[in-house]
Scaffold this motif. Structure first.
Motif, PDB file in Angstrom:
ATOM      1  N   ASP A  58      36.641  82.256  59.547  1.00 45.83           N
ATOM      2  CA  ASP A  58      36.689  83.453  58.742  1.00 45.83           C
ATOM      3  C   ASP A  58      38.506  83.128  58.165  1.00 45.83           C
ATOM      4  OD1 ASP A  58      36.695  85.475  57.175  1.00 45.83           O
ATOM      5  OD2 ASP A  58      35.369  86.381  58.646  1.00 45.83           O
ATOM      6  N   SER A  59      38.655  83.217  56.913  1.00 46.82           N
ATOM      7  CA  SER A  59      39.779  83.075  56.362  1.00 46.82           C
ATOM      8  C   SER A  59      40.834  84.096  56.906  1.00 46.82           C
ATOM      9  CB  SER A  59      39.835  82.925  54.847  1.00 46.82           C
ATOM     10  OG  SER A  59      39.683  84.134  54.352  1.00 46.82           O
TER      11      SER A  59
ATOM     12  N   GLY B 173      35.535  81.137  54.102  1.00 51.64           N
ATOM     13  CA  GLY B 173      35.362  80.523  55.241  1.00 51.64           C
ATOM     14  C   GLY B 173      34.771  79.117  55.372  1.00 51.64           C
TER      15      GLY B 173
ATOM     16  N   LEU C  56      30.614  86.747  56.828  1.00 49.23           N
ATOM     17  CA  LEU C  56      32.095  86.887  57.022  1.00 49.23           C
ATOM     18  C   LEU C  56      32.699  88.168  56.982  1.00 49.23           C
ATOM     19  CD1 LEU C  56      32.895  83.485  55.280  1.00 49.23           C
ATOM     20  CD2 LEU C  56      32.691  83.761  57.928  1.00 49.23           C
ATOM     21  N   LYS C  57      34.056  88.365  57.416  1.00 52.57           N
ATOM     22  CA  LYS C  57      34.729  89.539  57.158  1.00 52.57           C
ATOM     23  C   LYS C  57      35.794  89.324  55.795  1.00 52.57           C
ATOM     24  CE  LYS C  57      34.556  91.904  61.591  1.00 52.57           C
ATOM     25  NZ  LYS C  57      33.778  93.059  60.806  1.00 52.57           N
ATOM     26  N   THR C  58      35.703  87.852  55.475  1.00 56.46           N
ATOM     27  CA  THR C  58      36.522  87.778  54.173  1.00 56.46           C
ATOM     28  C   THR C  58      35.728  86.958  53.338  1.00 56.46           C
ATOM     29  OG1 THR C  58      37.455  85.728  54.827  1.00 56.46           O
ATOM     30  CG2 THR C  58      38.614  87.722  55.346  1.00 56.46           C
TER      31      THR C  58
END
Length: 128
Positions: free
Chosen positions: A56-57, A95, A90-92
């Motif tokens: 994830d970024s 990714g 993802l949380k961003t």
């Protein structure tokens, strides 16, 4: 589409951002990926296990492994393919994933590993 051949098994991956299942205000971004596994060998092979490395970024790394894919351990005959769709959250909005499949050649029960090429998961608005 990203493609790679390992040990005579061709892996092709396509990704798609899923805005209807995402909630950016709550740091939740959903991506679907479609994988086609094509057997270019002369032998029947069976997909036994999968192993994923997810980035994830925001700097988070996850590792996921388990039996088969989407509940199956498909046997893929020579010249045939198996396709499935799965997803990753993802949380961003950016990714990537990469990994491997543990395969078994049915003729001699020999196990081997097939690489899943790294593929990006990027929300479309990031591409502007």
């Amino acid at each position: 589409m990203i493609t790679q051949i390992t040990e005579g098994v061709k892996i092709s991956v396509e990704t798609l951002y899923q805005p209807e299942y995402s909630n950016p205000a709550n740091d939740h971004y959903m991506f679907a990926y479609k994988i086609n596994i094509e057997n270019l060998t002369e032998y029947s092979v069976q997909l036994m296990r999968r192993r994923w490395f997810i980035f994830d970024s925001n700097g988070t790394h996850r590792e996921v492994e388990g039996e088969g894919v989407v509940g199956l351990q498909p046997v893929i005959e020579p010249g045939s393919s198996h396709e499935y769709v799965s997803g990753c959250n993802l949380k961003t909005d950016m990714g990537s994933m990469k990994g491997s499949y543990a395969m078994k050649r049915l003729a001699d029960q020999e196990e081997f590993e097939v690489s899943i090429p790294e593929f990006a998961m990027i929300a479309p608005y990031k591409m502007n």
